[in-house]
Scaffold this motif. Sequence first.
Motif, PDB file in Angstrom:
ATOM      1  N   GLU A 170      17.785 -20.699  35.894  1.00 46.70           N
ATOM      2  CA  GLU A 170      18.822 -21.209  35.053  1.00 46.70           C
ATOM      3  C   GLU A 170      20.110 -20.192  34.980  1.00 46.70           C
ATOM      4  OE1 GLU A 170      17.914 -23.166  31.395  1.00 46.70           O
ATOM      5  OE2 GLU A 170      16.155 -23.972  32.210  1.00 46.70           O
ATOM      6  N   ALA A 171      21.225 -20.525  35.275  1.00 46.15           N
ATOM      7  CA  ALA A 171      22.109 -19.570  35.310  1.00 46.15           C
ATOM      8  C   ALA A 171      22.581 -19.146  33.888  1.00 46.15           C
ATOM      9  CB  ALA A 171      23.476 -20.277  36.041  1.00 46.15           C
ATOM     10  N   MET A 172      22.337 -20.244  32.940  1.00 41.69           N
ATOM     11  CA  MET A 172      22.852 -20.082  31.709  1.00 41.69           C
ATOM     12  C   MET A 172      21.872 -18.828  31.018  1.00 41.69           C
ATOM     13  SD  MET A 172      23.984 -23.490  30.036  1.00 41.69           S
ATOM     14  CE  MET A 172      24.049 -22.784  28.295  1.00 41.69           C
ATOM     15  N   PHE A 173      20.504 -19.069  31.328  1.00 41.48           N
ATOM     16  CA  PHE A 173      19.650 -17.832  30.959  1.00 41.48           C
ATOM     17  C   PHE A 173      19.942 -16.530  31.395  1.00 41.48           C
ATOM     18  CE2 PHE A 173      15.637 -16.021  31.836  1.00 41.48           C
ATOM     19  CZ  PHE A 173      15.223 -15.654  30.589  1.00 41.48           C
ATOM     20  N   LEU A 174      20.160 -16.523  32.630  1.00 46.37           N
ATOM     21  CA  LEU A 174      20.677 -15.164  33.341  1.00 46.37           C
ATOM     22  C   LEU A 174      22.030 -14.560  32.517  1.00 46.37           C
ATOM     23  CD1 LEU A 174      19.994 -16.105  37.189  1.00 46.37           C
ATOM     24  CD2 LEU A 174      18.534 -14.479  35.528  1.00 46.37           C
ATOM     25  N   GLN A 175      22.544 -15.492  32.283  1.00 45.94           N
ATOM     26  CA  GLN A 175      24.114 -15.116  31.595  1.00 45.94           C
ATOM     27  C   GLN A 175      23.736 -14.494  30.182  1.00 45.94           C
ATOM     28  OE1 GLN A 175      27.128 -18.348  31.427  1.00 45.94           O
ATOM     29  NE2 GLN A 175      28.663 -16.695  31.736  1.00 45.94           N
ATOM     30  N   TYR A 176      22.914 -15.407  29.513  1.00 45.59           N
ATOM     31  CA  TYR A 176      22.553 -14.895  28.047  1.00 45.59           C
ATOM     32  C   TYR A 176      21.847 -13.404  28.029  1.00 45.59           C
ATOM     33  CZ  TYR A 176      19.952 -14.481  23.859  1.00 45.59           C
ATOM     34  OH  TYR A 176      19.701 -14.369  22.421  1.00 45.59           O
ATOM     35  N   LEU A 177      20.770 -13.117  29.311  1.00 44.43           N
ATOM     36  CA  LEU A 177      20.279 -11.986  29.352  1.00 44.43           C
ATOM     37  C   LEU A 177      21.456 -10.860  29.507  1.00 44.43           C
ATOM     38  CD1 LEU A 177      17.104 -12.705  31.443  1.00 44.43           C
ATOM     39  CD2 LEU A 177      17.204 -12.587  28.983  1.00 44.43           C
ATOM     40  N   ARG A 178      22.089 -11.068  30.389  1.00 46.00           N
ATOM     41  CA  ARG A 178      23.452 -10.143  30.743  1.00 46.00           C
ATOM     42  C   ARG A 178      24.199  -9.853  29.418  1.00 46.00           C
ATOM     43  NH1 ARG A 178      27.456  -9.918  35.862  1.00 46.00           N
ATOM     44  NH2 ARG A 178      28.357 -11.922  34.871  1.00 46.00           N
ATOM     45  N   SER A 179      24.577 -10.709  28.995  1.00 49.80           N
ATOM     46  CA  SER A 179      25.574 -10.593  27.666  1.00 49.80           C
ATOM     47  C   SER A 179      24.805  -9.738  26.722  1.00 49.80           C
ATOM     48  CB  SER A 179      25.899 -12.045  27.076  1.00 49.80           C
ATOM     49  OG  SER A 179      24.876 -12.738  26.773  1.00 49.80           O
ATOM     50  N   ASN A 180      23.414  -9.710  26.581  1.00 49.07           N
ATOM     51  CA  ASN A 180      22.636  -9.072  25.730  1.00 49.07           C
ATOM     52  C   ASN A 180      22.052  -7.876  26.219  1.00 49.07           C
ATOM     53  OD1 ASN A 180      22.224 -10.690  22.764  1.00 49.07           O
ATOM     54  ND2 ASN A 180      22.414 -12.144  24.516  1.00 49.07           N
ATOM     55  N   GLY A 181      22.838  -7.388  27.290  1.00 51.68           N
ATOM     56  CA  GLY A 181      22.408  -5.905  27.757  1.00 51.68           C
ATOM     57  C   GLY A 181      21.039  -5.995  28.675  1.00 51.68           C
ATOM     58  N   ILE A 182      20.544  -7.146  29.100  1.00 47.14           N
ATOM     59  CA  ILE A 182      19.056  -7.234  29.621  1.00 47.14           C
ATOM     60  C   ILE A 182      19.225  -7.483  31.154  1.00 47.14           C
ATOM     61  CG2 ILE A 182      17.018  -8.281  29.676  1.00 47.14           C
ATOM     62  CD1 ILE A 182      17.459  -9.013  26.910  1.00 47.14           C
ATOM     63  N   GLY A 183      18.695  -6.290  31.942  1.00 42.60           N
ATOM     64  CA  GLY A 183      18.826  -6.634  33.337  1.00 42.60           C
ATOM     65  C   GLY A 183      17.698  -5.843  33.935  1.00 42.60           C
ATOM     66  N   LEU A 184      17.654  -6.000  35.242  1.00 42.31           N
ATOM     67  CA  LEU A 184      16.493  -5.233  35.918  1.00 42.31           C
ATOM     68  C   LEU A 184      16.299  -3.783  35.543  1.00 42.31           C
ATOM     69  CD1 LEU A 184      16.455  -6.662  39.588  1.00 42.31           C
ATOM     70  CD2 LEU A 184      15.002  -7.399  37.627  1.00 42.31           C
ATOM     71  N   LYS A 185      15.177  -3.121  35.200  1.00 37.41           N
ATOM     72  CA  LYS A 185      14.951  -1.964  34.774  1.00 37.41           C
ATOM     73  C   LYS A 185      15.406  -1.587  33.306  1.00 37.41           C
ATOM     74  CE  LYS A 185      13.374  -1.461  38.904  1.00 37.41           C
ATOM     75  NZ  LYS A 185      11.777  -1.488  39.084  1.00 37.41           N
ATOM     76  N   SER A 186      15.674  -2.723  32.679  1.00 36.88           N
ATOM     77  CA  SER A 186      16.262  -2.500  31.250  1.00 36.88           C
ATOM     78  C   SER A 186      14.999  -2.216  30.336  1.00 36.88           C
ATOM     79  CB  SER A 186      16.868  -3.765  30.683  1.00 36.88           C
ATOM     80  OG  SER A 186      17.923  -3.995  31.074  1.00 36.88           O
ATOM     81  N   LYS A 187      15.375  -1.370  29.464  1.00 36.17           N
ATOM     82  CA  LYS A 187      13.969  -0.630  28.692  1.00 36.17           C
ATOM     83  C   LYS A 187      13.817  -1.656  27.506  1.00 36.17           C
ATOM     84  CE  LYS A 187      12.528   2.786  31.041  1.00 36.17           C
ATOM     85  NZ  LYS A 187      11.245   2.876  31.756  1.00 36.17           N
ATOM     86  N   LEU A 188      12.993  -2.712  27.042  1.00 42.32           N
ATOM     87  CA  LEU A 188      12.892  -3.313  25.980  1.00 42.32           C
ATOM     88  C   LEU A 188      12.058  -3.024  25.193  1.00 42.32           C
ATOM     89  CD1 LEU A 188      13.204  -7.030  27.752  1.00 42.32           C
ATOM     90  CD2 LEU A 188      14.904  -5.499  27.151  1.00 42.32           C
ATOM     91  N   GLU A 189      12.160  -2.938  23.656  1.00 40.83           N
ATOM     92  CA  GLU A 189      11.446  -3.036  22.731  1.00 40.83           C
ATOM     93  C   GLU A 189      11.278  -4.432  21.689  1.00 40.83           C
ATOM     94  OE1 GLU A 189      10.712  -0.401  18.455  1.00 40.83           O
ATOM     95  OE2 GLU A 189      12.480  -0.126  19.769  1.00 40.83           O
ATOM     96  N   VAL A 190      10.102  -4.820  21.656  1.00 39.02           N
ATOM     97  CA  VAL A 190       9.868  -6.033  20.663  1.00 39.02           C
ATOM     98  C   VAL A 190       9.582  -5.603  19.434  1.00 39.02           C
ATOM     99  CG1 VAL A 190       8.355  -7.905  20.273  1.00 39.02           C
ATOM    100  CG2 VAL A 190       8.233  -6.916  22.669  1.00 39.02           C
ATOM    101  N   ILE A 191      11.010  -6.002  18.647  1.00 40.84           N
ATOM    102  CA  ILE A 191      11.053  -5.563  17.187  1.00 40.84           C
ATOM    103  C   ILE A 191      10.092  -6.731  16.472  1.00 40.84           C
ATOM    104  CG2 ILE A 191      12.707  -5.723  15.615  1.00 40.84           C
ATOM    105  CD1 ILE A 191      13.183  -3.571  17.828  1.00 40.84           C
ATOM    106  N   SER A 192      10.067  -7.821  16.732  1.00 37.61           N
ATOM    107  CA  SER A 192       9.394  -8.923  15.975  1.00 37.61           C
ATOM    108  C   SER A 192       9.030 -10.134  16.757  1.00 37.61           C
ATOM    109  CB  SER A 192      10.124  -9.155  14.660  1.00 37.61           C
ATOM    110  OG  SER A 192      11.235  -9.922  14.920  1.00 37.61           O
TER     111      SER A 192
END
Length: 224
Positions: A170-192
């Motif tokens: 889904e293009a919208m899902f990928l767009q949402y990730l990118r708009s929130n600074g999430i891409g390949l090799k992004s470091k993510l921390e689960v807050i809650s």
Amino acid sequence: MDDRPSKAHSPAVEDYIKHIYKLSEQGQKVTTTELADRLQLGRGTVSGMMKHLATRGLVEHRPYRGVELSEAGRKLAIRMIRRHRLLELFLVETLGLGWEEVDEQAERLEHAVTDELIARIDAKLGHPQFDPHGAPIPDAEGQLDHQDHLVLADLHAGQCGTVQRVSDREAMFLQYLRSNGIGLKSKLEVISVDPFGLMEVRSGDQHAHLAREAASRVFVSVDE
């Protein structure tokens, strides 16, 4: 790897074979219902195509076991996946398209390009191993390096992971990730993670909220 021209099969046959492979790659039993949902077609249409593919020796359709690719079908699927993923990467790396834009474009191009052009694209890109979404690209011999990663949805609050692959459906899902600074090799921390599975994650100084179904489309390696 089979080097017959793409036009040995129609675009419709190539698409069906590719999607059967991708569904089976996810560990699913591939049924006509699953295929109809994926391709947004009627079950009668899909059933008719399954019979056609069986007569061409590309699939085996057995009761209670679903649809399975034959060896010839698997080779064709790998060949189309290689084309698709190399084209996606070419569009991102050379033309600067966003990762949410390239799937539809690659779907159209993959049926028209020649094997020679694909080989040149592969060489131009330095024989890459992964597409823009982190999916492995089969090599020229049809070898595919399968990667085992956890889905983000399986992580708990306080855990951290590195994004290795995302679903490109889904293009919208990928767009949402990118708009929130999430891409390949992004470091993510689960807050809650709330009782209903809604997950808050941090990428750098940005926060995103993902429902469990969406978080299941992000594949990560867990940071120790």
